[in-house]
Each structure stands twice: as structure tokens, then as C-alpha cells.
Write a protein that holds these residues in place. Structure first.
Motif, mmCIF file in Angstrom:
data_model
loop_
_atom_site.group_PDB
_atom_site.id
_atom_site.type_symbol
_atom_site.label_atom_id
_atom_site.label_comp_id
_atom_site.label_asym_id
_atom_site.label_seq_id
_atom_site.Cartn_x
_atom_site.Cartn_y
_atom_site.Cartn_z
ATOM 1 N N GLY A 7 0.798 -1.225 0.000
ATOM 2 C CA GLY A 7 0.000 0.000 0.000
ATOM 3 C C GLY A 7 0.826 1.269 0.000
ATOM 4 N N THR A 18 1.649 3.362 -3.541
ATOM 5 C CA THR A 18 0.696 4.288 -4.153
ATOM 6 C C THR A 18 0.991 5.740 -3.784
ATOM 7 N N TRP A 19 1.704 5.962 -2.688
ATOM 8 C CA TRP A 19 1.988 7.330 -2.268
ATOM 9 C C TRP A 19 3.038 7.997 -3.150
ATOM 10 N N ASN A 34 0.295 9.366 -5.172
ATOM 11 C CA ASN A 34 -0.647 10.186 -4.413
ATOM 12 C C ASN A 34 -0.019 11.456 -3.849
ATOM 13 N N LEU A 47 -7.420 13.654 -1.407
ATOM 14 C CA LEU A 47 -6.946 12.618 -0.491
ATOM 15 C C LEU A 47 -8.008 11.550 -0.262
ATOM 16 N N ARG A 91 -7.478 7.501 -1.786
ATOM 17 C CA ARG A 91 -7.296 6.444 -0.788
ATOM 18 C C ARG A 91 -8.446 5.439 -0.757
ATOM 19 N N THR A 92 -9.354 5.525 -1.725
ATOM 20 C CA THR A 92 -10.482 4.594 -1.718
ATOM 21 C C THR A 92 -10.056 3.162 -2.021
ATOM 22 N N ASP A 93 -8.829 2.983 -2.531
ATOM 23 C CA ASP A 93 -8.350 1.614 -2.709
ATOM 24 C C ASP A 93 -8.014 0.968 -1.366
ATOM 25 N N GLN A 94 -7.734 1.790 -0.355
ATOM 26 C CA GLN A 94 -7.443 1.282 0.981
ATOM 27 C C GLN A 94 -8.636 1.438 1.927
ATOM 28 N N HIS A 95 -9.394 2.519 1.762
ATOM 29 C CA HIS A 95 -10.559 2.799 2.598
ATOM 30 C C HIS A 95 -11.767 2.957 1.684
ATOM 31 N N THR A 154 -13.089 7.560 4.899
ATOM 32 C CA THR A 154 -13.425 8.281 3.668
ATOM 33 C C THR A 154 -14.558 9.282 3.899
ATOM 34 N N THR A 174 -13.305 12.283 5.873
ATOM 35 C CA THR A 174 -12.452 13.142 5.048
ATOM 36 C C THR A 174 -13.275 13.945 4.051
#
Length: 476
Positions: free
Chosen positions: A38, A41-42, A45, A209, A213-217, A224, A227
Motif C-alpha cells: 500500500g 501508491t503514495w 498520491n 486525499l 485512498r479509496t483503494d485502501q478505505h 473516507t 475526510t
């Protein structure tokens, strides 16, 4: 004018190159620096957050402090961050460098587009200039995809960051020698809108943001939703601040202009489509057809070449057809291409399933790309061209983040978590079909929101003339 056009074209080539070339090198970057699950991806991102969150501020800075000054500052920051990223020894160092790259790009992208708008305000010269801008945009992406695979394979992943440095140096030299300094400071002397800058930047950054991050949350997760709620609150505060500010970051009357509002809505949908479609196309080539990194780059090259061809065609047609007509035709052609592409199957091939749809969609996209940028900045007062350029880049960036997150989620759900070739092809095909549907929505926006105008070959400019409400709202 030619020197300015050359500078702007090189800057756009650089921005497009960087977006494409780093994506290709991600697997090698992860292995080389030891990114955890994970964390990789940053690398994308961090850039997207800084770039998307600061574009409006970068455009306003170009209006306030001068286009050439902001352009040179952005180039310097982008170049230094590229060097730092190439020398990174740990994941955190690379992520930080990518964030600084995003800050630099948020300054140079709207400044460059503002320069183009101010240098070529109307007529056939504007059509040609935006055609060149569009072609170099596609050229940068094409070179990034092809060169990214080759550089990563033969010179290592660090080379995809170092390759920016000589281009930054050339662009900075051209900007110093070929771009005239602003003869007057555009908006200095008034107090800058610090509260608006803070709420607007924070709101857009949180929105991006939440999406990336919807691939993680997942969308319905507490993280989500919280945020998104915070982003909505900040953006609401931003609107309230801008209504009262003496020198707002974004004058709300600008959004009342039909060409600005319509072009940005069209651009948001176009950005959503292209980010998602290229993502699906890359995964289809790699995971379904089994192409390696270098081969995938070569298979995507026809798309980039088609965009260049479409941009050239837009220049030729721009003096005969109204901008709205080009946006409608380009949107429909691109929709046909991606609708065709959505029929992919597990037992297909590049020649039967990919090449034809790529060429149709890419030519249509080339017709749209330069035209929507020209329309979005047409009729805008000279002291707001940077803001309009930042708004255009923001809508594309936000659209890309939303499109990739939403359509990626839908495609993943269609696969049902099954990794077979047929399941993957079904998921990617659905995503591409939805891209075609979004393009039809963009065509509807062009037909209903954008005003009718005449092409320059019939006695009008290549862009819509300012609406009376825009001119009358400048003082508000």
C-alpha cells in the motif's frame, strides 16, 4: 511569440512526461526502496495531492506576481525535487520529493497556460498555438510511456527522475531569454487572500486525499466519509470567504461565465475518462494480453500518436468549425472508440481488440484537448488568466482522481475478486464502456452550456467572446 510557444510546449511536455514515466517504473521503485504493501501508491498520491491542491494558488500567484517569475520558480522547484527523488535512499525521502515536485508543477502548469493565453488571445494564431500545446501534451505522455520502460529496464528506476533535469534546465533557459517579463505587476499592492488560499487549498487537498485512498478505505468507510465531510466543510467556508474577500483567490463571478463553467465541467469529465481509460488499457495489455513493461509502452504509442494527429486536425478545422462543434465531434468520436474498446475479451489480441479502438478514441481526444483549454481561458480578463488556467488544471486533476477511483472500484467489483483473464477483461471492458458514457455526458454539457460562436475563418475569433456578465463582474 515563437519563443513563448516553444517554452510553453516544453513545459507541458515535461509535466506530461513525468506523469507517465513514473507510473511505468512503479514496480521497480517498490522493489528498489522496499516499499510496504500500500505504500507504493503514495509515490503517485503525494504528487497528486500537492499538484491538485495547489493549482488554484499557483494560478493566482501567476496573476499576482507575474507569469514568468512563477514559471521559473516552479521549474526550479520541480528540477531540485527531481534530483532529490533520484537520490532517495528510503521510501519517505522519495514520497517527500514527489510532493515537492507536485508543488513545482502546480506553479509552472497554470503559469505556462496563462502565458499561452495572454500571448495568443484570439484568431487563427490561438488555434495553432493550442494545437501545438495539445500535441506536446500527447508527445510527453508517449515518450514517458515508451522511455519509462526502456530507462527502467536498462538504467534503473532513478533515471526516470533524473531525465527531468536537463529538460528543466532547457525550459528555464528558454523562459529567461524568450519570455518577456511582465511589464507591470498584475495585482500587487492589495492584501492577498490568505484565508481563502488556506480553506480552498485544504478543501481541495482533502477531497483529492479522500478519493485517492479509496483503494485502501472504501467509499462507505468512516475514514473516507469523515475526510469528505471535512473537505465539504472547508470548501463551503472557501465559498463564503471568496464572496466577501476584496481580492479573492477565485472570483466567483468567473464561474458564472458560461464558457468557463461549461469548459471546466467538460474538462472534469474528460479528465475522469482519460485517467481511468489509460489505467484500464495498461492493465489489460499487461495482465490479460501478457505484455511486459517495454511492450506495453509500445502498444500504447499508437494512442499518443493518434492524439497528436487529432491535435493537428483540430488546428486545420479550428478556422472552419466553432469550438463547440469540435468538442461535440471529438467527444462523440472518443466515446465510439472507448465503447468499441469495451468489447475486449480474454482471447483477443492487440491487433483485433486494441489498435482500432485506440486510434479512434485518440483522434477524438486530440480534437477535444486543445479546444477545451482554449475555450476555458477565452474572454477572461488578462489579470485572471492565471486563475482560469489553474481552475482548468484543477478540474482535470480532480476529474482524473474521481474517475480512476470510482470507475476502478466498479471494474474491481465486476471481476468479483477473480484474477482469471476473462474476469479481468470483463472488469476492464465495463470500465471502458462507462468511460464512453461519461463522454456522452460531456457532449451534453457542450451542447447545453457552451454558447454558440463562429470560427475565426468567418470573421470571429477562435474562442467565445466574453459574456457581458463576465465583463461586468470584474469589479465585483
Amino acid at each position: 511569440m515563437r519563443r513563448t510557444l516553444t517554452t510553453v510546449a516544453l513545459v507541458q511536455f515535461l509535466v506530461s512526461l513525468d506523469l507517465a514515466i513514473v507510473n511505468v517504473a512503479l514496480p521497480q521503485i517498490g522493489a528498489g526502496l522496499g516499499f510496504g504493501a500500500g505504500g507504493l501508491t503514495w509515490v503517485i498520491n503525494a504528487y497528486a495531492l500537492a499538484f491538485g491542491g495547489l493549482l488554484l494558488l499557483g494560478g493566482k500567484a501567476a496573476d499576482r506576481y507575474g507569469r514568468r517569475r512563477v514559471l521559473l520558480s516552479g521549474l526550479g522547484l520541480f528540477g531540485l525535487a527531481s534530483i532529490a527523488g533520484g537520490l532517495a535512499q528510503a521510501p519517505a525521502e522519495l514520497v517527500a520529493a514527489r510532493a515537492v515536485q507536485g508543488v513545482g508543477a502546480a506553479a509552472l502548469a497554470p503559469a505556462a497556460l496563462s502565458l499561452l493565453t495572454a500571448t495568443f488571445p484570439s484568431g487563427r494564431a490561438r488555434v495553432r498555438a493550442f494545437g501545438v500545446w495539445s500535441a506536446t501534451n500527447a508527445g510527453g505522455a508517449a515518450f514517458g510511456v515508451v522511455a519509462g520502460g526502456a530507462l527502467t529496464q536498462y538504467l534503473g528506476w532513478r533515471s526516470v527522475l533524473f531525465v527531468n533535469v536537463p529538460m528543466v534546465a532547457v525550459a528555464a533557459l528558454l523562459a529567461r531569454r524568450g519570455v518577456d517579463a511582465d511589464r507591470r505587476s498584475l495585482q500587487r499592492g492589495r492584501r492577498p487572500d490568505l484565508l481563502g488560499a488556506g480553506t480552498g487549498t485544504a478543501g481541495v487537498t482533502l477531497l483529492v486525499l479522500a478519493v485517492v485512498r479509496t483503494d485502501q478505505h472504501p467509499w462507505t468507510s468512516a475514514v473516507t466519509l469523515t475526510t469528505l465531510a471535512a473537505a465539504a466543510a472547508l470548501l463551503t467556508g472557501f465559498v463564503l470567504v471568496e464572496r466577501r474577500a476584496r481580492e479573492p483567490l477565485l472570483r466567483l463571478g468567473l464561474l458564472a461565465h458560461r464558457t468557463v463553467a461549461g469548459a471546466n465541467a467538460y474538462n472534469l469529465l474528460l479528465g475522469a475518462v482519460m485517467a481511468a481509460a489509460l489505467y484500464f488499457a495498461t492493465l489489460h495489455l499487461h495482465r490479460v494480453l501478457g505484455a511486459g513493461p517495454a511492450a506495453t509502452g509500445l502498444m500504447l504509442l499508437p494512442f499518443a500518436l493518434g492524439v497528436i494527429a487529432g491535435s493537428v486536425l483540430a488546428v486545420r478545422l479550428g478556422s472552419r468549425l466553432a469550438p463547440r462543434t469540435l468538442l461535440v465531434a471529438g467527444g462523440l468520436l472518443t466515446a465510439v472508440g472507448f465503447g468499441w474498446y469495451g468489447a475486449i475479451s480474454a482471447d483477443g489480441s492487440f491487433l483485433t481488440d486494441v489498435l482500432g479502438p485506440q486510434l479512434v478514441a485518440s483522434v477524438g481526444y486530440g480534437l477535444c484537448l486543445a479546444t477545451v483549454a482554449s475555450v476555458a481561458t477565452a474572454g477572461v480578463p488578462p489579470h485572471e488568466t492565471g486563475t482560469a488556467s489553474g481552475l482548468l488544471n484543477s478540474s482535470r486533476q480532480l476529474g482524473g482522481s474521481l474517475g480512476l477511483a470510482v470507475l476502478g472500484t466498479v471494474a474491481q467489483q465486476r471481476t468479483g475478486g477473480v484474477g482469471t483473464a476473462q474476469a479481468l477483461a470483463d472488469g476492464y471492458g465495463l470500465g471502458l464502456s462507462l468511460c464512453a458514457a461519461l463522454l456522452l455526458a460531456a457532449v451534453l454539457v457542450a451542447l447545453t452550456v457552451l454558447p454558440r460562436t463562429r470560427p475565426p475563418g468567418r470573421g470571429a475569433t477562435a474562442s467565445p467572446t466574453p459574456d457581458a456578465d463576465l465583463e461586468g463582474s470584474v469589479a465585483r
